[in-house]
Design a protein around this motif. Structure first.
Motif, PDB file in Angstrom:
ATOM      1  N   THR A  84       0.894  -1.379   0.329  1.00 48.18           N
ATOM      2  CA  THR A  84       0.135  -0.655   0.034  1.00 48.18           C
ATOM      3  C   THR A  84       1.178   1.557  -0.475  1.00 48.18           C
ATOM      4  O   THR A  84       0.502   2.610  -0.732  1.00 48.18           O
ATOM      5  N   PHE A  85       2.373   1.215   0.480  1.00 45.75           N
ATOM      6  CA  PHE A  85       3.040   2.007   0.456  1.00 45.75           C
ATOM      7  C   PHE A  85       3.929   2.107  -0.878  1.00 45.75           C
ATOM      8  O   PHE A  85       4.754   0.767  -0.935  1.00 45.75           O
ATOM      9  N   ASP A  86       4.321   2.465  -1.868  1.00 50.08           N
ATOM     10  CA  ASP A  86       4.948   1.907  -3.952  1.00 50.08           C
ATOM     11  C   ASP A  86       5.350   3.375  -3.609  1.00 50.08           C
ATOM     12  O   ASP A  86       4.921   3.218  -4.511  1.00 50.08           O
ATOM     13  N   ILE A  87       6.583   3.445  -3.683  1.00 50.60           N
ATOM     14  CA  ILE A  87       7.545   4.761  -4.481  1.00 50.60           C
ATOM     15  C   ILE A  87       7.387   4.284  -6.461  1.00 50.60           C
ATOM     16  O   ILE A  87       7.685   5.713  -6.951  1.00 50.60           O
ATOM     17  N   THR A  88       7.040   3.466  -7.081  1.00 48.83           N
ATOM     18  CA  THR A  88       7.060   2.726  -8.581  1.00 48.83           C
ATOM     19  C   THR A  88       5.521   3.045  -8.536  1.00 48.83           C
ATOM     20  O   THR A  88       5.145   2.769  -9.469  1.00 48.83           O
ATOM     21  N   TYR A  89       4.739   3.691  -7.420  1.00 52.79           N
ATOM     22  CA  TYR A  89       3.788   4.843  -7.893  1.00 52.79           C
ATOM     23  C   TYR A  89       3.583   6.198  -8.664  1.00 52.79           C
ATOM     24  O   TYR A  89       2.350   5.367  -9.800  1.00 52.79           O
ATOM     25  N   ALA A  90       4.733   6.505  -9.051  1.00 57.32           N
ATOM     26  CA  ALA A  90       4.916   6.780 -10.224  1.00 57.32           C
ATOM     27  C   ALA A  90       4.515   6.470 -11.240  1.00 57.32           C
ATOM     28  O   ALA A  90       5.003   7.541 -12.518  1.00 57.32           O
ATOM     29  N   SER A  91       4.652   5.230 -11.532  1.00 58.42           N
ATOM     30  CA  SER A  91       4.400   4.644 -13.261  1.00 58.42           C
ATOM     31  C   SER A  91       2.799   5.121 -13.515  1.00 58.42           C
ATOM     32  O   SER A  91       3.037   5.109 -14.421  1.00 58.42           O
ATOM     33  N   VAL A  92       2.495   5.169 -12.401  1.00 60.43           N
ATOM     34  CA  VAL A  92       1.408   6.089 -13.482  1.00 60.43           C
ATOM     35  C   VAL A  92       0.264   6.742 -12.962  1.00 60.43           C
ATOM     36  O   VAL A  92       0.415   8.286 -13.230  1.00 60.43           O
ATOM     37  N   GLY A  93       1.249   7.583 -11.794  1.00 62.60           N
ATOM     38  CA  GLY A  93       1.065   9.074 -11.135  1.00 62.60           C
ATOM     39  C   GLY A  93       2.119  10.379 -11.818  1.00 62.60           C
ATOM     40  O   GLY A  93       1.205  11.104 -11.618  1.00 62.60           O
ATOM     41  N   TYR A  94       2.771   9.881 -12.562  1.00 62.92           N
ATOM     42  CA  TYR A  94       3.142  10.967 -13.441  1.00 62.92           C
ATOM     43  C   TYR A  94       2.350  11.843 -14.303  1.00 62.92           C
ATOM     44  O   TYR A  94       2.403  13.151 -14.908  1.00 62.92           O
ATOM     45  N   MET A  95       1.343  10.653 -14.944  1.00 66.33           N
ATOM     46  CA  MET A  95       0.810  11.301 -15.918  1.00 66.33           C
ATOM     47  C   MET A  95      -0.349  12.259 -15.449  1.00 66.33           C
ATOM     48  O   MET A  95      -1.087  12.724 -15.442  1.00 66.33           O
ATOM     49  N   TYR A  96      -0.590  12.294 -13.672  1.00 65.03           N
ATOM     50  CA  TYR A  96      -1.758  13.114 -12.904  1.00 65.03           C
ATOM     51  C   TYR A  96      -0.946  14.535 -12.587  1.00 65.03           C
ATOM     52  O   TYR A  96       0.130  14.887 -12.595  1.00 65.03           O
ATOM     53  N   ASN A  97      -1.576  16.264 -13.251  1.00 62.10           N
ATOM     54  CA  ASN A  97      -0.937  17.258 -13.382  1.00 62.10           C
ATOM     55  C   ASN A  97      -1.922  17.651 -12.482  1.00 62.10           C
ATOM     56  O   ASN A  97      -3.253  18.788 -13.304  1.00 62.10           O
TER      57      ASN A  97
ATOM     58  N   ASP B 244      -7.117  14.628   1.672  1.00 63.83           N
ATOM     59  CA  ASP B 244      -7.553  14.619   0.183  1.00 63.83           C
ATOM     60  C   ASP B 244      -7.619  16.501  -0.361  1.00 63.83           C
ATOM     61  O   ASP B 244      -7.757  16.516  -1.245  1.00 63.83           O
ATOM     62  N   TYR B 245      -7.003  17.149   1.015  1.00 60.89           N
ATOM     63  CA  TYR B 245      -7.084  18.280   0.975  1.00 60.89           C
ATOM     64  C   TYR B 245      -5.827  19.609   0.292  1.00 60.89           C
ATOM     65  O   TYR B 245      -6.292  20.437   0.142  1.00 60.89           O
ATOM     66  N   GLU B 246      -5.005  18.100   0.190  1.00 59.08           N
ATOM     67  CA  GLU B 246      -3.260  19.333  -0.451  1.00 59.08           C
ATOM     68  C   GLU B 246      -3.317  19.336  -1.852  1.00 59.08           C
ATOM     69  O   GLU B 246      -2.719  21.031  -2.242  1.00 59.08           O
ATOM     70  N   ARG B 247      -3.763  18.557  -2.676  1.00 65.41           N
ATOM     71  CA  ARG B 247      -3.405  18.671  -3.738  1.00 65.41           C
ATOM     72  C   ARG B 247      -3.934  17.956  -4.917  1.00 65.41           C
ATOM     73  O   ARG B 247      -4.104  16.429  -4.742  1.00 65.41           O
ATOM     74  N   PHE B 248      -5.262  18.475  -5.732  1.00 61.73           N
ATOM     75  CA  PHE B 248      -6.473  17.934  -6.339  1.00 61.73           C
ATOM     76  C   PHE B 248      -7.462  18.390  -7.078  1.00 61.73           C
ATOM     77  O   PHE B 248      -6.746  19.639  -7.300  1.00 61.73           O
ATOM     78  N   PHE B 249      -8.117  17.864  -7.676  1.00 60.83           N
ATOM     79  CA  PHE B 249      -9.110  18.897  -8.378  1.00 60.83           C
ATOM     80  C   PHE B 249      -9.905  18.024  -7.932  1.00 60.83           C
ATOM     81  O   PHE B 249     -10.210  16.448  -7.955  1.00 60.83           O
TER      82      PHE B 249
ATOM     83  N   HIS C 148      -4.119  14.065  -3.987  1.00 61.90           N
ATOM     84  CA  HIS C 148      -2.348  13.754  -5.499  1.00 61.90           C
ATOM     85  C   HIS C 148      -2.077  11.843  -4.502  1.00 61.90           C
ATOM     86  O   HIS C 148      -1.176  11.253  -4.558  1.00 61.90           O
ATOM     87  N   ILE C 149      -2.903  11.385  -3.566  1.00 64.55           N
ATOM     88  CA  ILE C 149      -2.456   9.957  -2.305  1.00 64.55           C
ATOM     89  C   ILE C 149      -3.282   8.994  -4.022  1.00 64.55           C
ATOM     90  O   ILE C 149      -4.357   9.141  -4.202  1.00 64.55           O
ATOM     91  N   LEU C 150      -2.323   8.399  -4.404  1.00 65.14           N
ATOM     92  CA  LEU C 150      -2.230   7.362  -5.421  1.00 65.14           C
ATOM     93  C   LEU C 150      -1.912   6.228  -4.405  1.00 65.14           C
ATOM     94  O   LEU C 150      -1.353   5.372  -3.957  1.00 65.14           O
ATOM     95  N   ASP C 151      -3.274   4.773  -4.554  1.00 64.22           N
ATOM     96  CA  ASP C 151      -3.320   4.386  -4.483  1.00 64.22           C
ATOM     97  C   ASP C 151      -2.244   2.965  -5.620  1.00 64.22           C
ATOM     98  O   ASP C 151      -2.983   3.293  -6.689  1.00 64.22           O
ATOM     99  N   PRO C 152      -1.162   2.483  -5.303  1.00 66.82           N
ATOM    100  CA  PRO C 152       0.196   1.891  -6.463  1.00 66.82           C
ATOM    101  C   PRO C 152      -1.008   0.713  -7.054  1.00 66.82           C
ATOM    102  O   PRO C 152      -0.278   0.501  -8.510  1.00 66.82           O
ATOM    103  N   ARG C 153      -2.177  -0.182  -6.157  1.00 66.30           N
ATOM    104  CA  ARG C 153      -1.932  -1.174  -6.692  1.00 66.30           C
ATOM    105  C   ARG C 153      -3.641  -1.021  -7.723  1.00 66.30           C
ATOM    106  O   ARG C 153      -3.896  -1.643  -8.423  1.00 66.30           O
ATOM    107  N   THR C 154      -3.823   0.337  -7.661  1.00 70.34           N
ATOM    108  CA  THR C 154      -5.453   0.633  -8.980  1.00 70.34           C
ATOM    109  C   THR C 154      -4.719   2.381  -9.909  1.00 70.34           C
ATOM    110  O   THR C 154      -5.578   2.284 -10.777  1.00 70.34           O
ATOM    111  N   GLY C 155      -4.162   2.561  -9.349  1.00 72.95           N
ATOM    112  CA  GLY C 155      -3.521   3.853  -9.629  1.00 72.95           C
ATOM    113  C   GLY C 155      -4.257   5.466 -10.315  1.00 72.95           C
ATOM    114  O   GLY C 155      -4.412   6.499 -10.586  1.00 72.95           O
ATOM    115  N   LYS C 156      -5.083   5.168  -8.579  1.00 73.01           N
ATOM    116  CA  LYS C 156      -6.470   6.148  -8.704  1.00 73.01           C
ATOM    117  C   LYS C 156      -6.620   6.635  -7.052  1.00 73.01           C
ATOM    118  O   LYS C 156      -6.007   5.921  -6.644  1.00 73.01           O
ATOM    119  N   SER C 157      -7.185   7.948  -7.145  1.00 73.77           N
ATOM    120  CA  SER C 157      -7.844   8.348  -5.401  1.00 73.77           C
ATOM    121  C   SER C 157      -8.147   7.385  -4.859  1.00 73.77           C
ATOM    122  O   SER C 157      -9.696   7.306  -5.074  1.00 73.77           O
TER     123      SER C 157
END
Length: 319
Positions: free
Chosen positions: A102-115, A231-236, A245-254
């Protein structure tokens, strides 16, 4: 004529010193007790220098950083890296194992696509294509050679879930090396305290997820670290859904089971990583998980505004 003793002179000139600066994409704060203002100010500057150094090496927003170079090349061949980066990757993998992914620094493999400032998010197809790369097991470390290798193209790492906590711990280490015994270092939602306020604890407040000016809970602390993720820190918001900005590394979603998680423990590196884990697990599983760890406590706020506590925080002080 009375002569002031040296100890009285020192006490008269000792004071609390506070300063903040924008570093690592957030506001960083240092407050400390110093018997000499010039030395205290110099100590704060040294902490900020250390935070900037870490940002320069570990930020994925800086193309020249060591982490950016690893993301660009580690899938092509093993890359020799600094001991500091090697150790932080190893620590991150240890937390991935502890938290069952549930913590995984490779979440960025999906996370980099969010802005988030630009309100950009990946499509379902993009998430599905990149999600197989979000797995810490794709990272291979060789301690003897001090190298890192990604066994899949498209694997990316990002220390957004642990880096600020690590920086805070490094800031405290700097102050301790300079002989400072009472201080607080904060980077965004990650903080660590050494000492007390002369017989009184430091008071930390947990904010209302819906109102930054309202505190839901106050907790007295000394010699400890604490991290809050919300969930109020960086969001839309879009279509009634909050993309944060907090992503589940298993789903690539918040995940949306929790609004805010605060973890209290001995080191900010640890509390930073664990806030993300509890956020992803959800309150019931997350609090149960924290209750299995020694010296760690948690406060979680759910969407229905219920506040949950780990077993070590049965009677926190409400404001």
């Amino acid at each position: 004529m009375a002569v002031m003793s040296m100890s009285a002179w020192t006490a008269a000139h000792a004071e609390w010193i506070y300063r903040d600066a924008p570093i690592m994409g957030t506001r960083c704060d240092v407050e400390l007790w110093a018997e000499d203002r010039a030395k205290g100010e110099a100590a704060i500057s040294t902490v900020f220098d250390e935070l900037r150094r870490i940002d320069n090496e570990f930020s994925t927003f800086k193309p020249e950083s060591e982490v950016s170079r690893v993301n660009a090349g580690a899938a092509k061949a093993p890359m020799r890296i600094s001991k500091e980066l090697f150790d932080l990757i190893k620590t991150s993998i240890d937390y991935s194992k502890l938290t069952r992914g549930t913590f995984d620094i490779t979440y960025a493999s999906v996370g980099y696509m969010y802005n988030y400032p630009e309100r950009v998010r990946p499509t379902e197809a993009q998430i599905a294509a990149a999600l197989p790369e979000s797995n810490y097991r794709h990272i291979h470390l060789d301690a003897a050679a001090r190298t890192v290798f990604f066994d899949h193209e498209g694997v990316r790492i990002d220390f957004g879930g642990i880096g600020k906590g690590y920086a805070v711990d490094r800031g405290i280490a700097v102050l301790q090396g300079l002989g400072i015994t009472r201080a607080m270092v904060n980077a965004g939602g990650d903080s660590r305290i050494i000492g007390d306020r002369f017989g009184k604890p430091w008071i930390i407040g947990i904010r209302d997820p819906d109102d930054r000016n309202r505190t839901i809970l106050k907790i007295p602390l000394t010699d400890t670290a604490f991290s809050t993720s919300g969930d109020y820190e960086r969001f839309f918001d879009e279509g009634g859904v909050r993309y944060h900005h907090i992503l589940d590394p298993r789903t690539g979603k918040s995940p949306h089971k929790v609004r805010s998680v605060t973890i209290i423990g001995p080191y900010a590196t640890r509390t930073d990583a664990l806030t993300k884990s509890v956020f992803v697990m959800g309150v019931a599983e997350g609090i149960a998980f924290i209750n299995t760890l020694s010296g760690i406590d948690a406060v979680a706020i759910t969407p229905d505004r219920k506040v949950w506590y780990s077993k070590g925080l049965e009677n926190p002080d409400k404001p």
